[in-house]
Structure formats: structure tokens, C-alpha cells
Design a protein around this motif. Structure first.
Motif, PDB file in Angstrom:
ATOM      1  N   ARG A   9       0.821  -1.207   0.000  1.00 45.53           N
ATOM      2  CA  ARG A   9       0.000   0.000   0.000  1.00 45.53           C
ATOM      3  C   ARG A   9       0.862   1.268   0.000  1.00 45.53           C
ATOM      4  O   ARG A   9       0.523   2.256  -0.650  1.00 45.53           O
ATOM      5  CB  ARG A   9      -0.950  -0.001   1.189  1.00 45.53           C
ATOM      6  N   HIS A  10       1.978   1.222   0.724  1.00 48.73           N
ATOM      7  CA  HIS A  10       2.904   2.352   0.748  1.00 48.73           C
ATOM      8  C   HIS A  10       3.458   2.608  -0.655  1.00 48.73           C
ATOM      9  O   HIS A  10       3.487   3.743  -1.129  1.00 48.73           O
ATOM     10  CB  HIS A  10       4.049   2.054   1.737  1.00 48.73           C
ATOM     11  N   GLN A  11       3.884   1.541  -1.328  1.00 44.76           N
ATOM     12  CA  GLN A  11       4.432   1.677  -2.677  1.00 44.76           C
ATOM     13  C   GLN A  11       3.392   2.224  -3.647  1.00 44.76           C
ATOM     14  O   GLN A  11       3.701   3.093  -4.472  1.00 44.76           O
ATOM     15  CB  GLN A  11       4.967   0.331  -3.166  1.00 44.76           C
ATOM     16  N   VAL A  12       2.169   1.747  -3.561  1.00 39.35           N
ATOM     17  CA  VAL A  12       1.097   2.234  -4.429  1.00 39.35           C
ATOM     18  C   VAL A  12       0.866   3.725  -4.187  1.00 39.35           C
ATOM     19  O   VAL A  12       0.714   4.500  -5.138  1.00 39.35           O
ATOM     20  CB  VAL A  12      -0.197   1.420  -4.226  1.00 39.35           C
ATOM     21  N   ALA A  13       0.844   4.143  -2.936  1.00 37.25           N
ATOM     22  CA  ALA A  13       0.645   5.563  -2.624  1.00 37.25           C
ATOM     23  C   ALA A  13       1.773   6.408  -3.207  1.00 37.25           C
ATOM     24  O   ALA A  13       1.531   7.496  -3.741  1.00 37.25           O
ATOM     25  CB  ALA A  13       0.543   5.769  -1.112  1.00 37.25           C
ATOM     26  N   ALA A  25      -3.768  16.325  -5.316  1.00 43.57           N
ATOM     27  CA  ALA A  25      -3.743  14.863  -5.366  1.00 43.57           C
ATOM     28  C   ALA A  25      -2.379  14.349  -4.909  1.00 43.57           C
ATOM     29  O   ALA A  25      -2.291  13.377  -4.157  1.00 43.57           O
ATOM     30  CB  ALA A  25      -4.051  14.363  -6.771  1.00 43.57           C
ATOM     31  N   ARG A  26      -1.300  15.004  -5.346  1.00 39.15           N
ATOM     32  CA  ARG A  26       0.046  14.602  -4.953  1.00 39.15           C
ATOM     33  C   ARG A  26       0.215  14.697  -3.442  1.00 39.15           C
ATOM     34  O   ARG A  26       0.738  13.785  -2.802  1.00 39.15           O
ATOM     35  CB  ARG A  26       1.093  15.463  -5.673  1.00 39.15           C
ATOM     36  N   GLN A  27      -0.246  15.786  -2.852  1.00 42.01           N
ATOM     37  CA  GLN A  27      -0.146  15.967  -1.403  1.00 42.01           C
ATOM     38  C   GLN A  27      -0.960  14.911  -0.665  1.00 42.01           C
ATOM     39  O   GLN A  27      -0.518  14.385   0.361  1.00 42.01           O
ATOM     40  CB  GLN A  27      -0.618  17.362  -1.012  1.00 42.01           C
ATOM     41  N   SER A  28      -2.118  14.589  -1.183  1.00 40.11           N
ATOM     42  CA  SER A  28      -2.966  13.579  -0.557  1.00 40.11           C
ATOM     43  C   SER A  28      -2.280  12.211  -0.561  1.00 40.11           C
ATOM     44  O   SER A  28      -2.226  11.529   0.470  1.00 40.11           O
ATOM     45  CB  SER A  28      -4.306  13.500  -1.286  1.00 40.11           C
ATOM     46  N   HIS A  29      -1.732  11.826  -1.699  1.00 39.32           N
ATOM     47  CA  HIS A  29      -1.053  10.531  -1.803  1.00 39.32           C
ATOM     48  C   HIS A  29       0.230  10.515  -0.969  1.00 39.32           C
ATOM     49  O   HIS A  29       0.569   9.492  -0.363  1.00 39.32           O
ATOM     50  CB  HIS A  29      -0.766  10.186  -3.254  1.00 39.32           C
ATOM     51  N   ASP A  30       0.941  11.637  -0.943  1.00 41.43           N
ATOM     52  CA  ASP A  30       2.134  11.720  -0.089  1.00 41.43           C
ATOM     53  C   ASP A  30       1.763  11.541   1.381  1.00 41.43           C
ATOM     54  O   ASP A  30       2.454  10.858   2.130  1.00 41.43           O
ATOM     55  CB  ASP A  30       2.851  13.065  -0.272  1.00 41.43           C
ATOM     56  N   GLY A  31       0.660  12.157   1.784  1.00 43.59           N
ATOM     57  CA  GLY A  31       0.197  12.017   3.160  1.00 43.59           C
ATOM     58  C   GLY A  31      -0.179  10.576   3.487  1.00 43.59           C
ATOM     59  O   GLY A  31       0.138  10.059   4.565  1.00 43.59           O
ATOM     60  N   THR A  32      -0.822   9.927   2.535  1.00 40.91           N
ATOM     61  CA  THR A  32      -1.177   8.517   2.721  1.00 40.91           C
ATOM     62  C   THR A  32       0.085   7.678   2.868  1.00 40.91           C
ATOM     63  O   THR A  32       0.165   6.812   3.749  1.00 40.91           O
ATOM     64  CB  THR A  32      -2.024   8.021   1.536  1.00 40.91           C
ATOM     65  N   ARG A  34       2.986   8.620   3.970  1.00 41.40           N
ATOM     66  CA  ARG A  34       3.594   8.898   5.283  1.00 41.40           C
ATOM     67  C   ARG A  34       2.869   8.144   6.392  1.00 41.40           C
ATOM     68  O   ARG A  34       3.504   7.642   7.329  1.00 41.40           O
ATOM     69  CB  ARG A  34       3.614  10.396   5.562  1.00 41.40           C
ATOM     70  N   CYS A  35       1.549   8.050   6.296  1.00 37.22           N
ATOM     71  CA  CYS A  35       0.785   7.274   7.295  1.00 37.22           C
ATOM     72  C   CYS A  35       1.203   5.810   7.264  1.00 37.22           C
ATOM     73  O   CYS A  35       1.388   5.190   8.316  1.00 37.22           O
ATOM     74  CB  CYS A  35      -0.708   7.398   7.036  1.00 37.22           C
ATOM     75  N   TYR A  36       1.367   5.271   6.062  1.00 36.77           N
ATOM     76  CA  TYR A  36       1.811   3.872   5.947  1.00 36.77           C
ATOM     77  C   TYR A  36       3.232   3.712   6.479  1.00 36.77           C
ATOM     78  O   TYR A  36       3.549   2.705   7.106  1.00 36.77           O
ATOM     79  CB  TYR A  36       1.708   3.373   4.512  1.00 36.77           C
ATOM     80  N   GLU A  37       4.102   4.704   6.246  1.00 37.30           N
ATOM     81  CA  GLU A  37       5.465   4.635   6.779  1.00 37.30           C
ATOM     82  C   GLU A  37       5.445   4.506   8.294  1.00 37.30           C
ATOM     83  O   GLU A  37       6.193   3.703   8.864  1.00 37.30           O
ATOM     84  CB  GLU A  37       6.256   5.885   6.390  1.00 37.30           C
ATOM     85  N   THR A  38       4.585   5.285   8.942  1.00 37.48           N
ATOM     86  CA  THR A  38       4.471   5.229  10.399  1.00 37.48           C
ATOM     87  C   THR A  38       4.000   3.849  10.851  1.00 37.48           C
ATOM     88  O   THR A  38       4.566   3.272  11.791  1.00 37.48           O
ATOM     89  CB  THR A  38       3.493   6.314  10.897  1.00 37.48           C
ATOM     90  N   LYS A  39       3.001   3.326  10.175  1.00 39.26           N
ATOM     91  CA  LYS A  39       2.489   1.998  10.534  1.00 39.26           C
ATOM     92  C   LYS A  39       3.546   0.921  10.304  1.00 39.26           C
ATOM     93  O   LYS A  39       3.693   0.000  11.107  1.00 39.26           O
ATOM     94  CB  LYS A  39       1.233   1.679   9.724  1.00 39.26           C
ATOM     95  N   ILE A  40       4.297   1.046   9.217  1.00 37.28           N
ATOM     96  CA  ILE A  40       5.347   0.080   8.908  1.00 37.28           C
ATOM     97  C   ILE A  40       6.437   0.124   9.971  1.00 37.28           C
ATOM     98  O   ILE A  40       6.878  -0.918  10.471  1.00 37.28           O
ATOM     99  CB  ILE A  40       5.935   0.340   7.500  1.00 37.28           C
ATOM    100  N   GLU A  41       6.867   1.318  10.342  1.00 40.40           N
ATOM    101  CA  GLU A  41       7.903   1.458  11.369  1.00 40.40           C
ATOM    102  C   GLU A  41       7.435   0.868  12.696  1.00 40.40           C
ATOM    103  O   GLU A  41       8.203   0.186  13.383  1.00 40.40           O
ATOM    104  CB  GLU A  41       8.293   2.926  11.548  1.00 40.40           C
TER     105      GLU A  41
END
Length: 56
Positions: A9-13, A25-32, A34-41
Motif C-alpha cells: 500500500r505504501h508503494q502504491v501511494a 492529489a500529490r499531497q494527498s497521496h504523499d500524506g497517505t 507517510r501514514c503507511y510509513e508510520t504503521k510500517i515502522e
């Protein structure tokens, strides 16, 4: 959600952000992403994995 699902999901975002046609749209996907990065960490820490994700 397991680690592989989060990584996917992070890669897709990131790919969606890279091909976004508007800055909103770019900011929205970047934010998504970053949320996945936090969950992954968090999950990697819980699993005892070493190292951190590096932004491309």
C-alpha cells in the motif's frame, strides 16, 4: 494488516503521488504514504526488525 500489505500500500501511494496530475492529489497521496510509513515502522519495531525505511 500484515507487513507485506502495508509495504504494498505504501508503494502504491508513492506511485500515485508520482503520477498525480494536481498538487492536491500529490499531497494527498504523499500524506497517505507517510501514514503507511508510520504503521510500517511501528510494526517493524514490534517484530524486532532493525533499520529504518529510507525515503526515495
Amino acid at each position: 494488516m500484515d507487513l507485506n500489505d502495508l509495504l504494498h500500500r505504501h508503494q502504491v501511494a508513492l506511485m500515485r503521488a508520482a503520477t498525480a496530475t494536481t498538487s492536491q492529489a500529490r499531497q494527498s497521496h504523499d500524506g497517505t504514504a507517510r501514514c503507511y510509513e508510520t504503521k510500517i515502522e511501528t510494526l517493524r519495531t514490534m517484530l524486532g526488525a532493525s533499520g529504518r525505511m529510507v525515503a526515495a
